[in-house]
Scaffold this active site. Structure first.
Site, PDB file in Angstrom:
ATOM      1  N   ARG A  20       0.683  -1.118  -0.018  1.00 17.61           N
ATOM      2  CA  ARG A  20      -0.043   0.001  -0.039  1.00 17.61           C
ATOM      3  C   ARG A  20       0.869   1.142  -0.152  1.00 17.61           C
ATOM      4  O   ARG A  20       0.419   2.481   0.387  1.00 17.61           O
ATOM      5  CB  ARG A  20      -1.061  -0.069   1.136  1.00 17.61           C
ATOM      6  CG  ARG A  20      -1.785  -1.284   1.369  1.00 17.61           C
ATOM      7  CD  ARG A  20      -2.946  -1.174   2.393  1.00 17.61           C
ATOM      8  NE  ARG A  20      -3.147  -2.665   2.963  1.00 17.61           N
ATOM      9  CZ  ARG A  20      -3.919  -3.074   3.951  1.00 17.61           C
ATOM     10  NH1 ARG A  20      -4.333  -1.978   4.622  1.00 17.61           N
ATOM     11  NH2 ARG A  20      -4.134  -4.190   4.079  1.00 17.61           N
ATOM     12  N   GLU A  46       2.621  -2.179  -3.697  1.00 17.54           N
ATOM     13  CA  GLU A  46       1.578  -2.765  -4.098  1.00 17.54           C
ATOM     14  C   GLU A  46       0.233  -1.784  -3.686  1.00 17.54           C
ATOM     15  O   GLU A  46       0.449  -1.045  -2.731  1.00 17.54           O
ATOM     16  CB  GLU A  46       1.482  -4.026  -3.136  1.00 17.54           C
ATOM     17  CG  GLU A  46       0.150  -4.778  -3.082  1.00 17.54           C
ATOM     18  CD  GLU A  46      -0.726  -4.455  -2.301  1.00 17.54           C
ATOM     19  OE1 GLU A  46      -1.821  -5.378  -2.317  1.00 17.54           O
ATOM     20  OE2 GLU A  46      -0.854  -3.616  -1.477  1.00 17.54           O
ATOM     21  N   ASP A  48      -4.339  -1.435  -3.709  1.00 19.40           N
ATOM     22  CA  ASP A  48      -5.620  -1.983  -3.976  1.00 19.40           C
ATOM     23  C   ASP A  48      -6.506  -1.073  -4.763  1.00 19.40           C
ATOM     24  O   ASP A  48      -6.652   0.225  -4.457  1.00 19.40           O
ATOM     25  CB  ASP A  48      -6.152  -2.252  -2.440  1.00 19.40           C
ATOM     26  CG  ASP A  48      -5.264  -3.036  -1.689  1.00 19.40           C
ATOM     27  OD1 ASP A  48      -5.082  -4.169  -1.709  1.00 19.40           O
ATOM     28  OD2 ASP A  48      -4.611  -2.532  -0.735  1.00 19.40           O
ATOM     29  N   HIS A  61      -8.412   0.210   0.069  1.00 17.56           N
ATOM     30  CA  HIS A  61      -8.340  -1.336   0.591  1.00 17.56           C
ATOM     31  C   HIS A  61      -9.666  -1.709   0.986  1.00 17.56           C
ATOM     32  O   HIS A  61     -10.035  -2.699   0.567  1.00 17.56           O
ATOM     33  CB  HIS A  61      -7.298  -1.356   1.798  1.00 17.56           C
ATOM     34  CG  HIS A  61      -7.017  -2.861   2.195  1.00 17.56           C
ATOM     35  ND1 HIS A  61      -8.074  -3.024   3.019  1.00 17.56           N
ATOM     36  CD2 HIS A  61      -6.617  -3.862   1.574  1.00 17.56           C
ATOM     37  CE1 HIS A  61      -7.699  -4.539   3.351  1.00 17.56           C
ATOM     38  NE2 HIS A  61      -6.774  -4.788   2.559  1.00 17.56           N
ATOM     39  N   GLU A 121      -3.488  -4.872  -7.105  1.00 18.40           N
ATOM     40  CA  GLU A 121      -4.621  -5.866  -6.490  1.00 18.40           C
ATOM     41  C   GLU A 121      -5.970  -5.456  -6.738  1.00 18.40           C
ATOM     42  O   GLU A 121      -6.384  -4.164  -6.220  1.00 18.40           O
ATOM     43  CB  GLU A 121      -4.158  -6.053  -4.955  1.00 18.40           C
ATOM     44  CG  GLU A 121      -5.182  -7.124  -4.457  1.00 18.40           C
ATOM     45  CD  GLU A 121      -5.182  -7.385  -2.866  1.00 18.40           C
ATOM     46  OE1 GLU A 121      -4.309  -6.933  -2.279  1.00 18.40           O
ATOM     47  OE2 GLU A 121      -6.239  -7.757  -2.449  1.00 18.40           O
ATOM     48  N   LYS A 123      -9.662  -5.494  -6.000  1.00 21.89           N
ATOM     49  CA  LYS A 123     -10.355  -5.796  -4.974  1.00 21.89           C
ATOM     50  C   LYS A 123     -11.971  -5.225  -5.059  1.00 21.89           C
ATOM     51  O   LYS A 123     -12.068  -4.188  -4.842  1.00 21.89           O
ATOM     52  CB  LYS A 123      -9.823  -4.875  -3.682  1.00 21.89           C
ATOM     53  CG  LYS A 123      -8.777  -5.657  -2.854  1.00 21.89           C
ATOM     54  CD  LYS A 123      -8.979  -5.392  -1.506  1.00 21.89           C
ATOM     55  CE  LYS A 123      -7.724  -5.720  -0.452  1.00 21.89           C
ATOM     56  NZ  LYS A 123      -7.523  -7.181  -0.513  1.00 21.89           N
TER      57      LYS A 123
HETATM   58  O1  G3P Z   1      -1.452  -7.946  -2.333  1.00 24.66           O
HETATM   59  C1  G3P Z   1      -1.008  -8.366  -1.013  1.00 24.66           C
HETATM   60  C2  G3P Z   1      -1.830  -7.970  -0.054  1.00 24.66           C
HETATM   61  O2  G3P Z   1      -1.995  -6.665   0.026  1.00 24.66           O
HETATM   62  C3  G3P Z   1      -3.235  -8.613  -0.086  1.00 24.66           C
HETATM   63  O3  G3P Z   1      -3.861  -8.590   1.416  1.00 24.66           O
HETATM   64  O4  G3P Z   1      -5.633  -7.439   2.420  1.00 24.66           O
HETATM   65  O5  G3P Z   1      -3.367  -6.297   2.466  1.00 24.66           O
HETATM   66  O6  G3P Z   1      -4.690  -6.304   0.409  1.00 24.66           O
HETATM   67  P1  G3P Z   1      -4.487  -7.054   1.931  1.00 24.66           P
HETATM   68 MG    MG Z   2      -3.643  -5.588  -1.013  1.00 24.18          MG
END
Ligand code: G3P
Ligand code: MG
Length: 257
Positions: A20, A46, A48, A61, A121, A123
């Protein structure tokens, strides 16, 4: 290596990826967090991505805005304009008050400026897997040449990965998993994945790591915040580590086995 991977824009993966942005040092998933990651020497982050109510891909996120902004309610009930009126920095520290929720487009523009690679990512909000992928691709595809080698998509959501193959197979894909009990091999094969991104807690067995590597997949575990664990995983052949703690783990960015 599986021949079906030949058409990918192969990502130039670094040892260390900032979760993030620079999660421990700035409000998550904000432009200032991405700048901070670059300042700390990260070459990839990374993020979301989900949709606002007017179907603009935004970097966020949670399903709801409550934890990380001064608003309340599901992200999918906010237009982009309303989302960008929220304060997405004060939850972390008052020094960051007024920081906005970024769009994917703003983030791509900044990453090109800073030469930061992007693990996107996906989501999706509930029931929005297909429209989320369509909107993300409409945003990112005009930058294909500039971003080639600097993007990896990932998702826990199988439909998102399936839509990615159907709509734009060139972007490399990774399946996110929280455990290795389910059929990661069948799924990554069917989805023609480049990588498996597991929760690092399910990588305790060297045999598991070997069998993932033998399948031809890259391994990109999340979220590793201890240098000793990161070093051990890199030593076992894991390709990249996603971390909250760029301040410490980025020291491993040139680590060689
Ligand atoms: O992409 C890795 C990680 O970010 C996955 O879980 O919940 O932190 O988005 P989360
Ligand atoms: Mg993530």
């Amino acid at each position: 290596m599986n021949n079906s991977l030949a058409s990918f824009f192969y990502p130039k993966l670094p040892n260390i990826i900032g979760h993030r942005g620079a999660y421990n040092l700035a409000p998550e998933n904000t432009l200032i967090s991405f700048r901070k990651a670059a300042q700390l020497g990260a070459t990839w982050i990374e993020i979301d991505v989900r949709l606002s109510s007017d179907k603009i891909p935004v970097v966020f996120h949670d399903n709801d805005v409550d934890r990380t902004t001064d608003g309340q309610g599901p992200v999918q009930s906010f237009t982009l304009r309303a989302l960008q009126k929220l304060d997405a920095g004060s939850h972390y520290h008052s020094d960051f008050s007024g920081e906005k929720v970024p769009t994917l487009l703003q983030t791509i523009t900044l990453c090109i400026e800073l030469n930061l690679g992007l693990n996107i990512e996906i989501k999706p909000n509930f029931g929005q897997a297909t429209e989320t992928v369509t909107a993300i691709l409409a945003t990112i595809n005009p930058f294909q040449e500039q971003l080639r080698g600097n993007v990896l998509f990932s998702s826990f959501n199988l439909l998102c990965l399936k839509n990615l193959i159907n709509l734009c197979p060139e972007w490399p894909r990774a399946l996110l998993v929280n455990d290795l009990n389910n059929d990661w091999l069948t799924k990554t094969k069917a989805l023609e994945c480049y990588a498996l991104n597991p929760n690092y807690k399910c990588l305790s067995s060297i045999e598991d790591i070997k069998s993932i590597l033998n399948s031809g997949l890259r391994i990109i575990p999340f979220t590793v915040n201890q240098s000793s664990i990161a070093k051990n995983l890199l030593g076992l052949g894991v390709h990249s580590i996603i971390t909250d703690d760029l301040g410490s783990l980025n020291l491993l960015k040139n680590y060689e086995i």
